[in-house]
Design a protein around this motif. Structure first.
Motif, mmCIF file in Angstrom:
data_model
loop_
_atom_site.group_PDB
_atom_site.id
_atom_site.type_symbol
_atom_site.label_atom_id
_atom_site.label_comp_id
_atom_site.label_asym_id
_atom_site.label_seq_id
_atom_site.Cartn_x
_atom_site.Cartn_y
_atom_site.Cartn_z
ATOM 1 N N LEU A 1 0.822 -1.214 0.000
ATOM 2 C CA LEU A 1 0.000 0.000 0.000
ATOM 3 C C LEU A 1 0.853 1.261 0.000
ATOM 4 O O LEU A 1 0.522 2.247 -0.668
ATOM 5 C CB LEU A 1 -0.951 -0.008 1.194
ATOM 6 N N LEU A 2 1.963 1.229 0.725
ATOM 7 C CA LEU A 2 2.862 2.375 0.737
ATOM 8 C C LEU A 2 3.494 2.589 -0.642
ATOM 9 O O LEU A 2 3.606 3.728 -1.115
ATOM 10 C CB LEU A 2 3.947 2.174 1.800
ATOM 11 N N ALA A 3 3.873 1.503 -1.315
ATOM 12 C CA ALA A 3 4.435 1.618 -2.658
ATOM 13 C C ALA A 3 3.396 2.163 -3.632
ATOM 14 O O ALA A 3 3.703 3.015 -4.479
ATOM 15 C CB ALA A 3 4.946 0.258 -3.127
ATOM 16 N N LEU A 4 2.141 1.684 -3.533
ATOM 17 C CA LEU A 4 1.079 2.198 -4.403
ATOM 18 C C LEU A 4 0.820 3.680 -4.152
ATOM 19 O O LEU A 4 0.567 4.443 -5.085
ATOM 20 C CB LEU A 4 -0.199 1.393 -4.200
ATOM 21 N N ALA A 5 0.891 4.105 -2.899
ATOM 22 C CA ALA A 5 0.704 5.521 -2.586
ATOM 23 C C ALA A 5 1.821 6.356 -3.211
ATOM 24 O O ALA A 5 1.578 7.432 -3.763
ATOM 25 C CB ALA A 5 0.667 5.729 -1.071
ATOM 26 N N GLY A 6 3.056 5.862 -3.164
ATOM 27 C CA GLY A 6 4.173 6.575 -3.779
ATOM 28 C C GLY A 6 4.021 6.658 -5.291
ATOM 29 O O GLY A 6 4.278 7.704 -5.901
ATOM 30 N N LEU A 7 3.614 5.553 -5.927
ATOM 31 C CA LEU A 7 3.400 5.569 -7.378
ATOM 32 C C LEU A 7 2.286 6.538 -7.773
ATOM 33 O O LEU A 7 2.390 7.249 -8.773
ATOM 34 C CB LEU A 7 3.084 4.160 -7.878
ATOM 35 N N THR A 8 1.226 6.558 -6.992
ATOM 36 C CA THR A 8 0.116 7.474 -7.270
ATOM 37 C C THR A 8 0.575 8.923 -7.148
ATOM 38 O O THR A 8 0.226 9.766 -7.985
ATOM 39 C CB THR A 8 -1.050 7.205 -6.301
ATOM 40 N N LEU A 9 1.354 9.228 -6.132
ATOM 41 C CA LEU A 9 1.875 10.582 -5.966
ATOM 42 C C LEU A 9 2.779 10.965 -7.131
ATOM 43 O O LEU A 9 2.661 12.065 -7.683
ATOM 44 C CB LEU A 9 2.631 10.704 -4.640
ATOM 45 N N MET A 10 3.650 10.046 -7.552
ATOM 46 C CA MET A 10 4.519 10.343 -8.684
ATOM 47 C C MET A 10 3.713 10.564 -9.958
ATOM 48 O O MET A 10 3.989 11.485 -10.731
ATOM 49 C CB MET A 10 5.515 9.191 -8.903
ATOM 50 N N GLY A 11 2.709 9.739 -10.188
ATOM 51 C CA GLY A 11 1.871 9.913 -11.367
ATOM 52 C C GLY A 11 1.129 11.231 -11.355
ATOM 53 O O GLY A 11 0.997 11.897 -12.386
ATOM 54 N N THR A 12 0.645 11.626 -10.185
ATOM 55 C CA THR A 12 -0.065 12.900 -10.065
ATOM 56 C C THR A 12 0.870 14.070 -10.353
ATOM 57 O O THR A 12 0.501 15.010 -11.072
ATOM 58 C CB THR A 12 -0.664 13.035 -8.649
ATOM 59 N N VAL A 13 2.070 14.030 -9.821
ATOM 60 C CA VAL A 13 3.023 15.117 -10.045
ATOM 61 C C VAL A 13 3.419 15.183 -11.519
ATOM 62 O O VAL A 13 3.463 16.273 -12.116
ATOM 63 C CB VAL A 13 4.267 14.941 -9.138
ATOM 64 N N ILE A 14 3.671 14.034 -12.144
ATOM 65 C CA ILE A 14 4.038 14.026 -13.570
ATOM 66 C C ILE A 14 2.880 14.533 -14.418
ATOM 67 O O ILE A 14 3.063 15.341 -15.333
ATOM 68 C CB ILE A 14 4.475 12.612 -14.003
ATOM 69 N N GLY A 15 1.655 14.092 -14.105
ATOM 70 C CA GLY A 15 0.484 14.576 -14.848
ATOM 71 C C GLY A 15 0.296 16.069 -14.695
ATOM 72 O O GLY A 15 -0.053 16.764 -15.656
#
Length: 159
Positions: free
Chosen positions: A51-65
């Motif tokens: 879950l922590l890894a998924l939260a990090g990936l989601t944050l990275m995707g949001t910042v890139i978007g």
């Protein structure tokens, strides 16, 4: 007198902990975590890590978007800002209209229930009695004022 049929409860002190709170703490340090706690940590560690890894990936995707879409927003801002304001006002108008409609319907429902609960003939009789009482009071007051004026007029003639 104490009832002899009831069992007596006694507190027994066992000196195996070495006496006092210090001995109890030493005993707790020697015991370690229970098997259930170890199994819970082992089961929840992979779930929490995932879950922590998924939260990090989601944050990275949001910042890139966001970084990619900022130039698009800047380019189309003369169109997007008025469109967003218009849509916001339209949504606010619809919500306000709905709130007024619900308020009006609930008010009408309350009035209808009020009139259903009160019996109309009793209310009419009460209103008639109040009007009759007010008319009788006004008539009596008029009669009193008329007599007072008449008595003052007669006193004025005598003098």
């Amino acid at each position: 007198m104490a009832d002899r049929s009831q069992p007596h409860h006694q507190l027994q002190v066992h000196p195996q902990y070495g006496g006092g709170a210090k001995g109890f703490q030493q005993h707790r340090q020697q015991q370690g975590p229970s098997t259930g706690k170890v199994l819970a940590v082992m089961a929840l560690l992979p779930v929490g890590g995932t879950l922590l890894a998924l939260a990090g990936l989601t944050l990275m995707g949001t910042v890139i978007g966001l970084l990619v879409s900022i130039p698009v927003f800047l380019l189309f801002s003369p169109v997007l800002v008025p469109a967003a304001v218009t849509i916001g006002l339209a949504v606010g108008g619809f919500l306000t209209s709905g709130a007024f409609g619900v308020t009006g319907l609930s008010s009408l429902s309350w009035v209808l229930n009020f009139f259903r609960q009160t019996s109309v003939p009793e209310q009419m009789d009460l209103a008639k009695r109040r009007v009759q009482d007010a008319a009788a009071y006004a008539g009596q007051k008029t009669k009193d004022v008329g007599q007072e004026i008449q008595s003052k007029a007669q006193e004025g003639k005598r003098t």
